[in-house]
Design an enzyme around this catalytic site. Structure first.
Site, PDB file in Angstrom:
ATOM      1  N   ASN A 133    -136.476 -16.251 -10.815  1.00  0.00           N
ATOM      2  CA  ASN A 133    -136.717 -17.628 -10.358  1.00  0.00           C
ATOM      3  C   ASN A 133    -137.514 -18.433 -11.393  1.00  0.00           C
ATOM      4  O   ASN A 133    -137.462 -19.648 -11.415  1.00  0.00           O
ATOM      5  CB  ASN A 133    -137.566 -17.646  -9.074  1.00  0.00           C
ATOM      6  CG  ASN A 133    -136.874 -17.042  -7.865  1.00  0.00           C
ATOM      7  OD1 ASN A 133    -137.530 -16.500  -6.993  1.00  0.00           O
ATOM      8  ND2 ASN A 133    -135.562 -17.131  -7.801  1.00  0.00           N
ATOM      9  N   LEU A 134    -138.315 -17.726 -12.215  1.00  0.00           N
ATOM     10  CA  LEU A 134    -139.371 -18.399 -12.975  1.00  0.00           C
ATOM     11  C   LEU A 134    -138.853 -19.395 -14.007  1.00  0.00           C
ATOM     12  O   LEU A 134    -139.553 -20.336 -14.357  1.00  0.00           O
ATOM     13  CB  LEU A 134    -140.286 -17.370 -13.663  1.00  0.00           C
ATOM     14  CG  LEU A 134    -140.978 -16.355 -12.734  1.00  0.00           C
ATOM     15  CD1 LEU A 134    -141.962 -15.501 -13.536  1.00  0.00           C
ATOM     16  CD2 LEU A 134    -141.697 -17.018 -11.579  1.00  0.00           C
ATOM     17  N   CYS A 153    -123.379  -6.518  -4.231  1.00  0.00           N
ATOM     18  CA  CYS A 153    -123.098  -7.305  -5.442  1.00  0.00           C
ATOM     19  C   CYS A 153    -124.416  -7.969  -5.850  1.00  0.00           C
ATOM     20  O   CYS A 153    -125.495  -7.472  -5.523  1.00  0.00           O
ATOM     21  CB  CYS A 153    -121.981  -8.323  -5.196  1.00  0.00           C
ATOM     22  SG  CYS A 153    -122.436  -9.623  -4.052  1.00  0.00           S
ATOM     23  N   CYS A 209    -118.436 -36.648   5.454  1.00  0.00           N
ATOM     24  CA  CYS A 209    -117.521 -37.736   5.082  1.00  0.00           C
ATOM     25  C   CYS A 209    -116.972 -37.520   3.676  1.00  0.00           C
ATOM     26  O   CYS A 209    -115.943 -38.098   3.316  1.00  0.00           O
ATOM     27  CB  CYS A 209    -118.233 -39.085   5.157  1.00  0.00           C
ATOM     28  SG  CYS A 209    -118.778 -39.495   6.824  1.00  0.00           S
ATOM     29  N   ASP A 224    -138.913 -22.148   4.059  1.00  0.00           N
ATOM     30  CA  ASP A 224    -138.362 -21.091   3.203  1.00  0.00           C
ATOM     31  C   ASP A 224    -138.977 -19.768   3.636  1.00  0.00           C
ATOM     32  O   ASP A 224    -140.114 -19.740   4.094  1.00  0.00           O
ATOM     33  CB  ASP A 224    -138.655 -21.345   1.715  1.00  0.00           C
ATOM     34  CG  ASP A 224    -137.612 -20.696   0.794  1.00  0.00           C
ATOM     35  OD1 ASP A 224    -137.207 -19.552   1.086  1.00  0.00           O
ATOM     36  OD2 ASP A 224    -137.195 -21.325  -0.188  1.00  0.00           O
ATOM     37  N   CYS A 277    -125.757 -20.415  -7.600  1.00  0.00           N
ATOM     38  CA  CYS A 277    -126.574 -20.293  -8.829  1.00  0.00           C
ATOM     39  C   CYS A 277    -126.791 -18.844  -9.237  1.00  0.00           C
ATOM     40  O   CYS A 277    -126.853 -18.523 -10.420  1.00  0.00           O
ATOM     41  CB  CYS A 277    -127.951 -20.900  -8.615  1.00  0.00           C
ATOM     42  SG  CYS A 277    -127.984 -22.665  -8.665  1.00  0.00           S
TER      43      CYS A 277
END
Lengths: 80, 356
Positions: free
Chosen positions: B64-65, B318, B168, B56, B182
């Protein structure tokens, strides 16, 4: 014909289940079901990737549908 | 290996010392140190997985918390990987923790993944998910997939013991305009905790062989109804025959045009008077916005194209940098000669630098 909705499909229809109208006729394949959904809810037309399961088995476009089948519409989701 | 530490799981007769030894020898790579990665890493580390790599390059932000529970208020702005490794090391000093301070890319994916036995995909975007799939297929590594949408989650084990892959069930990558992430759609804090832990459980099954891994089965979880539903799916011929990564995993609708990061935009704004179009909703705009921004919600953009000054460069922003791409397509179709610049990462990233 009952359809279970997940992800963005649930957001588009605004419910977690949807009864496909029997008129003018029940869709007989997965492809026809997708076409019916686009007519009823045009936003489905913008979804390029959509998995469909019939009775908990992944189904191809040409798979046949029966009125007693439980169908699930599973769009990809990306969140993490 | 400190045996006493793991007594409560080694005393399970289905697990035992043998499975514990397999965990201690396993190398697991977790891609993404966010909502899914944090719980998955916390439990894999506690349970005694020998080597954990974390990929990351993001920093902790205030928004985020509520779901990334290992990060604290005083760490906003700090590297997620560094912050997490500090805690995981304190939690289990025996684990070999390997930081990869980068986002996964076509340049580094094969080299990073090759050193591990199992991959846990805790990323938050389609390009990374398809890249993880293709790299794991090429390297013949199993990977445990998890993904979220508001109150729902999906989990599966792909490319395991000749089983089916991500392609698949979802053969081609959707474009960003059709599926919100999210950041745009929202997610209830506890849901990634559930899905990330289900992924950790699948990783343990893949490593130790206990139980039945979710291979060829696609789990759908709905937090509002507490329903778990499993869909069976089969391997599609050809999907395991990938030998090269694609040149790019960027969205196909992404225009070849230019882009700058939120940080670069903030620097530029200090020096120049820029035309910045904010295409978020009214509610998002009201919460916070750049002073300089001209607000035209994406939904109203087609009607308000005349409000844009086409003799100047047009920076489009945005919340996360995806709807702005759609806006750029729209504006570009109206005025093909316009100079359009996407603000990558959007207000989410900007927030950390400018509004903190």
């Amino acid at each position: 014909m009952k359809v279970l909705l997940f992800g963005i499909a649930k957001d588009i229809i605004g419910a977690s289940e949807f009864e496909v109208p029997a008129q003018p006729k029940h869709p007989s394949t997965v492809k026809e079901l997708k076409d019916v959904l686009v007519v009823l809810f045009p936003e489905f037309g913008t979804l390029s990737s959509l998995a469909i399961a019939i009775n908990s088995e992944y189904a191809e476009e040409n798979a046949l549908l029966h009125s007693t089948d439980e169908i699930a519409i599973i769009p990809p989701v990306s969140g993490g | 290996m400190n045996l006493e530490r793991y007594t409560r799981q080694t005393q399970l007769k289905e697990f035992g010392l043998e499975a514990q030894k397999k965990l201690s020898e396993a190398k697991v790579l977790v891609i993404g140190a966010g909502g899914l990665g944090v719980p998955a890493l916390t439990y894999l580390n506690a349970m005694g997985v020998g080597t954990l790599g974390i990929v990351d390059s993001d920093v902790v932000s205030l928004s985020n918390l509520h779901r990334q529970v290992s990060y604290y208020e005083n760490e906003v702005g700090e590297s997620k990987v560094s912050s997490l490794i500090k805690k995981l090391q304190a939690q289990n000093s025996a684990t070999n923790l390997i930081p990869h301070h980068t986002f996964l890319s076509t340049e580094n994916a094969l080299a990073i993944i090759a050193a591990y036995d199992v991959v846990l995909d805790a990323s938050d975007n389609f390009p990374t998910r398809y890249l993880v799939n293709d790299a794991c297929v090429i390297l013949k590594k199993p990977f445990v997939y998890g993904a979220l949408h508001s109150f729902e989650g999906q989990v599966s084990v792909f490319n395991f013991e000749d089983g089916p892959t991500y392609r698949c069930i979802f053969p081609t990558m959707p474009n960003p305009a059709e599926i919100p992430n999210c950041n745009e759609n929202g997610v209830l804090g506890v849901v990634p905790g559930i899905i990330g832990n289900l992924q950790a459980l699948e990783v343990v099954k893949v490593i130790t062989g206990i139980g039945e891994a979710l291979s060829g089965k696609f789990l759908l979880f709905d937090g509002l109804s507490q329903n778990y539903r499993k869909i069976n799916f089969k391997k599609v011929a050809g999907n395991d025959a990938i030998i090269h990564l694609k040149d790019s995993y960027e969205f196909s609708c992404e225009i070849g045009g230019s882009a700058i990061t939120s940080q670069e935009l903030t620097e530029l704004l200090k020096k120049e008077d820029l035309q910045v179009i904010d295409v978020r909703t009214d509610a998002e705009y009201q919460q916070f916005h750049l002073e300089e921004a001209i607000h035209i919600p994406l939904s109203a953009l087609e009607r308000k194209l005349e409000a844009i000054n086409y003799s100047k460069d047009i920076y489009v922003i945005c919340q996360s940098g995806i709807r702005s791409q759609k806006a750029i397509q729209l504006i570009g179709a109206f005025k093909p000669n316009a100079t359009l610049i996407n603000v990558d990462g959007g207000m989410n990233k900007l927030n950390r630098y400018a509004l903190r």
